[in-house]
Design a protein around this motif. Structure first.
Motif, PDB file in Angstrom:
ATOM      1  N   PHE A 143       0.858  -1.179   0.000  1.00 29.79           N
ATOM      2  CA  PHE A 143       0.000   0.000   0.000  1.00 29.79           C
ATOM      3  C   PHE A 143       0.895   1.228   0.000  1.00 29.79           C
ATOM      4  O   PHE A 143       1.859   1.306   0.767  1.00 29.79           O
ATOM      5  CB  PHE A 143      -0.896   0.023   1.242  1.00 29.79           C
ATOM      6  N   GLN A 144       0.580   2.209  -0.855  1.00 22.30           N
ATOM      7  CA  GLN A 144       1.362   3.439  -0.956  1.00 22.30           C
ATOM      8  C   GLN A 144       0.444   4.624  -0.697  1.00 22.30           C
ATOM      9  O   GLN A 144      -0.606   4.758  -1.323  1.00 22.30           O
ATOM     10  CB  GLN A 144       1.994   3.581  -2.340  1.00 22.30           C
ATOM     11  N   ASP A 145       0.864   5.496   0.222  1.00 23.15           N
ATOM     12  CA  ASP A 145       0.123   6.715   0.529  1.00 23.15           C
ATOM     13  C   ASP A 145       0.517   7.768  -0.497  1.00 23.15           C
ATOM     14  O   ASP A 145       1.673   8.173  -0.567  1.00 23.15           O
ATOM     15  CB  ASP A 145       0.445   7.188   1.944  1.00 23.15           C
ATOM     16  N   VAL A 146      -0.449   8.227  -1.290  1.00 25.59           N
ATOM     17  CA  VAL A 146      -0.146   9.179  -2.366  1.00 25.59           C
ATOM     18  C   VAL A 146       0.002  10.607  -1.862  1.00 25.59           C
ATOM     19  O   VAL A 146       0.544  11.454  -2.572  1.00 25.59           O
ATOM     20  CB  VAL A 146      -1.204   9.124  -3.487  1.00 25.59           C
ATOM     21  N   THR A 147      -0.481  10.919  -0.641  1.00 19.12           N
ATOM     22  CA  THR A 147      -0.386  12.282  -0.134  1.00 19.12           C
ATOM     23  C   THR A 147       0.881  12.517   0.676  1.00 19.12           C
ATOM     24  O   THR A 147       1.185  13.654   0.992  1.00 19.12           O
ATOM     25  CB  THR A 147      -1.607  12.630   0.729  1.00 19.12           C
ATOM     26  N   SER A 148       1.615  11.481   1.017  1.00 19.69           N
ATOM     27  CA  SER A 148       2.858  11.654   1.776  1.00 19.69           C
ATOM     28  C   SER A 148       4.048  11.537   0.831  1.00 19.69           C
ATOM     29  O   SER A 148       3.895  11.379  -0.375  1.00 19.69           O
ATOM     30  CB  SER A 148       2.962  10.610   2.889  1.00 19.69           C
ATOM     31  N   ASP A 149       5.221  11.574   1.390  1.00 22.67           N
ATOM     32  CA  ASP A 149       6.439  11.492   0.590  1.00 22.67           C
ATOM     33  C   ASP A 149       6.852  10.045   0.371  1.00 22.67           C
ATOM     34  O   ASP A 149       7.921   9.608   0.791  1.00 22.67           O
ATOM     35  CB  ASP A 149       7.575  12.259   1.266  1.00 22.67           C
ATOM     36  N   GLY A 150       5.998   9.275  -0.281  1.00 24.45           N
ATOM     37  CA  GLY A 150       6.343   7.907  -0.645  1.00 24.45           C
ATOM     38  C   GLY A 150       6.243   6.896   0.468  1.00 24.45           C
ATOM     39  O   GLY A 150       6.945   5.888   0.432  1.00 24.45           O
ATOM     40  N   PHE A 151       5.397   7.112   1.459  1.00 24.18           N
ATOM     41  CA  PHE A 151       5.227   6.146   2.541  1.00 24.18           C
ATOM     42  C   PHE A 151       4.555   4.889   1.986  1.00 24.18           C
ATOM     43  O   PHE A 151       3.502   4.945   1.370  1.00 24.18           O
ATOM     44  CB  PHE A 151       4.378   6.745   3.666  1.00 24.18           C
ATOM     45  N   LYS A 152       5.205   3.738   2.164  1.00 33.03           N
ATOM     46  CA  LYS A 152       4.691   2.466   1.675  1.00 33.03           C
ATOM     47  C   LYS A 152       4.829   1.425   2.773  1.00 33.03           C
ATOM     48  O   LYS A 152       5.729   1.506   3.607  1.00 33.03           O
ATOM     49  CB  LYS A 152       5.491   1.982   0.471  1.00 33.03           C
ATOM     50  N   PHE A 153       3.914   0.461   2.763  1.00 36.85           N
ATOM     51  CA  PHE A 153       4.051  -0.659   3.695  1.00 36.85           C
ATOM     52  C   PHE A 153       3.536  -1.933   3.043  1.00 36.85           C
ATOM     53  O   PHE A 153       2.653  -1.912   2.200  1.00 36.85           O
ATOM     54  CB  PHE A 153       3.345  -0.388   5.023  1.00 36.85           C
ATOM     55  N   LEU A 154       4.137  -3.030   3.446  1.00 37.03           N
ATOM     56  CA  LEU A 154       3.802  -4.347   2.922  1.00 37.03           C
ATOM     57  C   LEU A 154       2.936  -5.068   3.932  1.00 37.03           C
ATOM     58  O   LEU A 154       3.265  -5.122   5.115  1.00 37.03           O
ATOM     59  CB  LEU A 154       5.088  -5.142   2.668  1.00 37.03           C
ATOM     60  N   THR A 155       1.814  -5.592   3.480  1.00 36.97           N
ATOM     61  CA  THR A 155       0.904  -6.337   4.336  1.00 36.97           C
ATOM     62  C   THR A 155       0.166  -7.357   3.481  1.00 36.97           C
ATOM     63  O   THR A 155       0.427  -7.490   2.293  1.00 36.97           O
ATOM     64  CB  THR A 155      -0.070  -5.398   5.066  1.00 36.97           C
TER      65      THR A 155
END
Length: 83
Positions: free
Chosen positions: A14-26
Protein backbone atom coordinates in the motif's frame (compact mmCIF):
# COMPACT_ATOMS: atom_id res chain seq x y z
CA UNK A 1 -17.26 -24.96 4.93
CA UNK A 2 -17.69 -24.51 1.22
CA UNK A 3 -14.59 -24.83 -0.90
CA UNK A 4 -13.33 -22.03 -3.18
CA UNK A 5 -15.62 -19.24 -1.92
CA UNK A 6 -12.99 -17.09 -0.19
CA UNK A 7 -10.98 -14.44 -2.04
CA UNK A 8 -7.26 -14.86 -2.52
CA UNK A 9 -5.40 -13.46 0.52
CA UNK A 10 -1.81 -12.51 -0.35
CA UNK A 11 0.90 -9.93 0.14
CA UNK A 12 0.38 -6.45 -1.30
CA UNK A 13 2.08 -3.04 -0.98
CA UNK A 14 0.00 0.00 0.00
CA UNK A 15 1.36 3.44 -0.96
CA UNK A 16 0.12 6.71 0.53
CA UNK A 17 -0.15 9.18 -2.37
CA UNK A 18 -0.39 12.28 -0.13
CA UNK A 19 2.86 11.65 1.78
CA UNK A 20 6.44 11.49 0.59
CA UNK A 21 6.34 7.91 -0.64
CA UNK A 22 5.23 6.15 2.54
CA UNK A 23 4.69 2.47 1.68
CA UNK A 24 4.05 -0.66 3.69
CA UNK A 25 3.80 -4.35 2.92
CA UNK A 26 0.90 -6.34 4.34
CA UNK A 27 -1.57 -9.03 3.35
CA UNK A 28 -4.90 -8.23 1.72
CA UNK A 29 -7.63 -9.56 -0.56
CA UNK A 30 -7.29 -6.43 -2.73
CA UNK A 31 -4.29 -7.89 -4.55
CA UNK A 32 -6.56 -9.15 -7.35
CA UNK A 33 -7.80 -5.60 -8.09
CA UNK A 34 -4.33 -4.02 -8.28
CA UNK A 35 -3.37 -2.67 -11.69
CA UNK A 36 0.25 -1.83 -10.87
CA UNK A 37 3.16 -3.75 -9.40
CA UNK A 38 6.18 -2.57 -7.43
CA UNK A 39 9.49 -4.10 -6.47
CA UNK A 40 9.83 -4.22 -2.68
CA UNK A 41 12.99 -4.01 -0.56
CA UNK A 42 13.33 -7.80 -0.45
CA UNK A 43 13.64 -7.94 -4.26
CA UNK A 44 10.21 -9.48 -4.87
CA UNK A 45 7.47 -7.86 -6.94
CA UNK A 46 4.09 -7.23 -5.29
CA UNK A 47 0.77 -5.68 -6.38
CA UNK A 48 0.53 -1.95 -5.56
CA UNK A 49 -2.59 -0.31 -4.09
CA UNK A 50 -2.57 3.51 -3.84
CA UNK A 51 -4.44 5.03 -0.88
CA UNK A 52 -5.17 8.62 0.15
CA UNK A 53 -4.90 8.28 3.96
CA UNK A 54 -2.56 6.11 6.02
CA UNK A 55 -0.93 6.30 9.43
CA UNK A 56 1.64 8.70 7.93
CA UNK A 57 -0.98 11.31 7.04
CA UNK A 58 -4.00 10.68 9.28
CA UNK A 59 -4.42 13.45 11.91
CA UNK A 60 -5.01 10.94 14.72
CA UNK A 61 -1.60 9.32 14.20
CA UNK A 62 0.35 12.46 13.30
CA UNK A 63 -1.02 14.59 16.14
CA UNK A 64 -1.83 17.43 13.77
CA UNK A 65 -5.26 18.94 13.49
CA UNK A 66 -5.58 19.42 9.76
CA UNK A 67 -8.53 18.83 7.50
CA UNK A 68 -7.86 16.24 4.83
CA UNK A 69 -10.27 17.15 2.07
CA UNK A 70 -9.36 15.70 -1.28
CA UNK A 71 -12.76 15.81 -2.94
CA UNK A 72 -13.98 19.22 -1.65
CA UNK A 73 -16.61 17.86 0.74
CA UNK A 74 -15.78 20.31 3.54
CA UNK A 75 -16.15 23.34 1.26
CA UNK A 76 -19.48 22.05 -0.07
CA UNK A 77 -20.72 21.56 3.51
CA UNK A 78 -19.62 25.05 4.57
CA UNK A 79 -21.32 26.66 1.54
CA UNK A 80 -24.54 24.78 2.10
CA UNK A 81 -24.87 25.54 5.80
CA UNK A 82 -23.27 29.02 5.97
CA UNK A 83 -25.39 31.50 7.92
Amino acid sequence: MKADIHPDYREVVFQDVTSDGFKFLTRSTLAATAKEKIQWEDGNEYPLIKIEVSSATHPFYTGQNKIMDISGRVDKFRKRYAK
